[in-house]
Design an enzyme around this catalytic site. Sequence first.
Site, PDB file in Angstrom:
ATOM      1  N   ASP A   1     -15.819   6.383  10.220  1.00 26.03           N
ATOM      2  CA  ASP A   1     -15.101   7.550  10.712  1.00 26.03           C
ATOM      3  C   ASP A   1     -13.668   7.161  11.067  1.00 26.03           C
ATOM      4  O   ASP A   1     -12.699   7.822  10.682  1.00 26.03           O
ATOM      5  CB  ASP A   1     -15.826   8.105  11.942  1.00 26.03           C
TER       6      ASP A   1
ATOM      7  N   LYS B   1     -19.181  -5.472  13.094  1.00 26.21           N
ATOM      8  CA  LYS B   1     -18.796  -6.327  14.215  1.00 26.21           C
ATOM      9  C   LYS B   1     -19.954  -7.286  14.473  1.00 26.21           C
ATOM     10  O   LYS B   1     -20.618  -7.240  15.520  1.00 26.21           O
ATOM     11  CB  LYS B   1     -18.499  -5.478  15.456  1.00 26.21           C
TER      12      LYS B   1
ATOM     13  N   ASP C   1     -12.464  -4.658  13.321  1.00 21.47           N
ATOM     14  CA  ASP C   1     -11.144  -4.612  13.975  1.00 21.47           C
ATOM     15  C   ASP C   1     -10.095  -5.297  13.101  1.00 21.47           C
ATOM     16  O   ASP C   1      -8.985  -4.787  12.909  1.00 21.47           O
ATOM     17  CB  ASP C   1     -11.196  -5.218  15.390  1.00 21.47           C
TER      18      ASP C   1
ATOM     19  N   TYR D   1     -24.193   7.804  15.588  1.00 26.39           N
ATOM     20  CA  TYR D   1     -24.157   9.266  15.538  1.00 26.39           C
ATOM     21  C   TYR D   1     -25.538   9.878  15.781  1.00 26.39           C
ATOM     22  O   TYR D   1     -25.642  11.023  16.218  1.00 26.39           O
ATOM     23  CB  TYR D   1     -23.649   9.739  14.171  1.00 26.39           C
TER      24      TYR D   1
ATOM     25  N   ASP E   1      -9.889   7.586   8.730  1.00 23.93           N
ATOM     26  CA  ASP E   1      -8.714   8.324   9.215  1.00 23.93           C
ATOM     27  C   ASP E   1      -7.457   7.468   9.081  1.00 23.93           C
ATOM     28  O   ASP E   1      -6.391   7.962   8.702  1.00 23.93           O
ATOM     29  CB  ASP E   1      -8.892   8.737  10.687  1.00 23.93           C
TER      30      ASP E   1
END
Length: 373
Positions: free
Chosen positions: A255, A198, A231, A142, A259
């Site tokens: 983020d 990751k 993932d 970001y 959600d």
Amino acid sequence: MTTHSLLILPGDGIGPEVMTEVRKVIDWFQTNKGIQFDVSEDLVGGAAYDKHGVPLADETMAKAQEVDAVLLGAVGGPAYDNLDFSVKPERGLLRLRKEMDLFANLRPAQCFDALADFSSLKREIVAGLDILIVRELTSGVYFGEPRGIHSDDNNPQNEGGRVGINTQRYTSGEIRRVARAAFELAKKRGNRVCSMEKANVMESGILWREEVQWVHDNEYPEVELSHMYADNGAMQLVRRPNQFDVIVTDNLFGDILSDAAAMLTGSLGMLPSASLGAPMANGRPKAMYEPVHGSAPDIAGQGKANPIACILSFAMALRYSYDLGAEADLLEAAVEKVLADGVRTGDLMGPEGGTPVTTSQMGDKIVEALSAL
Ligand code: IPM
Ligand code: MG
């Protein structure tokens, strides 16, 4: 007598409507519990852009730095979609997070029993769900440099001749401080932390894993720590979400994962969040609270919005910024009572029915429940 300062930034879309309902709750605590709040209000996002030409005025930024807590509604809307990137409503929100250095974003995903059938997953998978995502909020892709859209003229192979760049960058210090926040929170809950990155493809992910492990081994050996690729984490979240207690992850993965976790609970309109920074002079963290839902321009101004996420965000402020844990519990109990009584804004209305209410009626019902409890 202590006065608790609060800066309210309603923002755009349904932000102002849901904030009106929070005001009722604040008034109730002032009148009935003798708690003094010093509430001020200002603009953020598109609303600030309309007045000042920027999504957050410097004076508002300065005010946010001074108060005990900021409560933000939502930012953004179609009217602002074509603005230059630097003045988009979201930039106002990101500036608040960055300049207040709110590095730990707490996103609880809790499934209220009365709403378990609203989840996109089966009731037996989400019933009793209570997880907390701790998202790093002030660094990573970001904010990393270099960033931008550049021409790539000396590369004839590149059709279109442009390149877009963002940088995932984390320092060990940034990882350690958010890891500490996650371990501290886990100690007050189920004592388990799962860290997601990751590390299989990103060096910043390797550093993330090593530093979280370091904080664990040196400072929180009593907390159970596991690691997962993000993932796989996404997959596990929808497969068996109850396996998690606290999840700690970076800004971008957080983020996305938050959600997904939000949807598991049945309604995005229910979820609060807290963004916490370093302790201030009063010993409590610099803080901003916001509902996880966005500005929902499609239903703005129609009395359809569910004010519960914003009201529960204020409950988090009571707990983390004002040291009013009992009052936070009371407010959460009032919300649960109203839901158990079948009171429903449109987003919560299912086949079993219930009492349909507007945004404003939902606020009134919660205040009534506060008085009744
Ligand atoms: C969130 C939102 C923001 C983010 C947007 C509005 C900038 O999606 O708080 O999750 O990406 O962080
Ligand atoms: Mg988001």
